[in-house]
Write an enzyme that holds these catalytic residues in place. Structure first.
Site, PDB file in Angstrom:
ATOM      1  CG  ASP A   8      43.381  34.927  35.424  1.00  0.00           C
ATOM      2  OD1 ASP A   8      42.920  33.785  35.324  1.00  0.00           O
ATOM      3  OD2 ASP A   8      44.129  35.267  36.360  1.00  0.00           O
ATOM      4  CG  ASP A  46      42.273  35.910  39.955  1.00  0.00           C
ATOM      5  OD1 ASP A  46      42.917  34.951  40.422  1.00  0.00           O
ATOM      6  OD2 ASP A  46      42.441  37.088  40.351  1.00  0.00           O
ATOM      7  CG  HIS A  48      40.346  36.263  44.448  1.00  0.00           C
ATOM      8  ND1 HIS A  48      41.285  35.262  44.573  1.00  0.00           N
ATOM      9  CD2 HIS A  48      40.912  37.193  43.616  1.00  0.00           C
ATOM     10  CE1 HIS A  48      42.353  35.570  43.858  1.00  0.00           C
ATOM     11  NE2 HIS A  48      42.152  36.727  43.252  1.00  0.00           N
ATOM     12  CG  HIS A  80      41.303  41.233  41.876  1.00  0.00           C
ATOM     13  ND1 HIS A  80      42.081  41.425  42.990  1.00  0.00           N
ATOM     14  CD2 HIS A  80      41.694  40.049  41.341  1.00  0.00           C
ATOM     15  CE1 HIS A  80      42.922  40.403  43.117  1.00  0.00           C
ATOM     16  NE2 HIS A  80      42.712  39.551  42.135  1.00  0.00           N
ATOM     17  CE  LYS A 105      44.639  32.378  37.710  1.00  0.00           C
ATOM     18  NZ  LYS A 105      44.714  33.561  38.567  1.00  0.00           N
ATOM     19  CB  CYS A 150      47.763  35.154  36.109  1.00  0.00           C
ATOM     20  SG  CYS A 150      47.190  35.536  37.787  1.00  0.00           S
TER      21      CYS A 150
HETATM   22  C1  VGL Z   1      46.257  38.568  38.658  1.00  0.00           C
HETATM   23  C2  VGL Z   1      46.890  39.967  40.348  1.00  0.00           C
HETATM   24  C3  VGL Z   1      45.971  39.410  41.192  1.00  0.00           C
HETATM   25  C4  VGL Z   1      46.419  38.118  37.242  1.00  0.00           C
HETATM   26  C5  VGL Z   1      45.317  37.990  39.502  1.00  0.00           C
HETATM   27  O1  VGL Z   1      45.477  37.508  36.678  1.00  0.00           O
HETATM   28  O2  VGL Z   1      47.501  38.373  36.660  1.00  0.00           O
HETATM   29  N1  VGL Z   1      47.047  39.537  39.098  1.00  0.00           N
HETATM   30  N2  VGL Z   1      45.190  38.411  40.759  1.00  0.00           N
HETATM   31 ZN    ZN Z   2      43.566  37.704  41.941  1.00  0.00          ZN
END
Ligand code: VGL
Ligand code: ZN
Length: 203
Positions: A8, A46, A48, A80, A105, A150
């Site tokens: 990420d 990440d 979404h 995010h 993901k 993550c």
């Molecule tokens: C993450 C919070 C929400 C991460 C992803 O990549 O650590 N943290 N989504």
């Molecule tokens: Zn996230």
């Protein structure tokens, strides 16, 4: 085979992003130099849908509060890494041409995913494990954002799935919602059998 897994490294987790991790951008040069030393580099992203179940804005609850999301405890985050937005892009300095494959993901509306392997229901999975097993990968080296979410959950699942798992700790930065979260994450990973090293061991 040894594989480098970049977790990420996206704009929203870097300074200026909506879920900025302090110094998140500082790991990018290290990711770039490490990928030269590995036969294969993979990345998670990440990713979404708008209005995702992990977003506080979807529930009229404050950021940071905990809710029950279809039977799973869920911390609410700012919006995010919304699909096809700048915030979801990898950091501009990350040498993406060195990344062999990207695993997205958190793509399902109703469920979050901290791990690069499984969604938070511990059942729905990305193709990462299948891919690694197909390439006969045994050793995973992980770095990225964020240490206490993550990176941690990816490393813990990697151990459960039987990989020799190493976290390159200076290649990670944490959210640190509560002070000490990062240290606790490191300890949890170590207890589970994750090797924690400094990048100087590899460079
Ligand atoms: C993450 C919070 C929400 C991460 C992803 O990549 O650590 N943290 N989504
Ligand atoms: Zn996230």
């Amino acid at each position: 085979m040894d594989v480098l897994l970049l977790v990420d490294i996206q704009n929203d987790f870097c300074p200026g992003g909506s879920l900025a991790v302090s110094e998140g951008d500082l790991i990018v040069p290290l990711a770039n130099s490490l990928m030269q030393r590995f036969e294969m580099t993979l990345a998670t992203q990440d990713w979404h849908p708008a209005g995702h179940g992990s977003f506080a804005s979807s529930h009229e609850e404050p950021v940071g509060s905990m809710i029950d999301l279809f039977g799973i405890q869920q911390i609410l985050w700012p919006d995010h890494c919304v699909q096809n937005t700048l915030g979801a892009d990898f950091h501009v300095d990350l040498q993406q041409q060195g990344v062999h494959k990207v695993f997205k993901k958190g793509i399902h509306q109703r469920i979050d995913s901290y791990s690069g392997f499984f969604e938070n229901d511990h059942f729905t999975h990305t193709q990462l494990d299948n891919y690694l097993k197909g390439k006969k990968v045994t050793n995973l080296f992980i770095m990225g954002l964020a240490t206490d979410y993550c990176v941690k959950f990816t490393a813990l699942d990697a151990i459960k799935l039987g990989y020799n798992t190493t976290v390159i700790i200076d290649g990670c930065r944490g959210v640190e919602l509560s002070p000490g979260d990062m240290d606790r994450a490191i300890e949890e990973m170590q207890v589970a059998g994750v090797r924690i090293i400094h990048s100087s061991k590899l460079l």
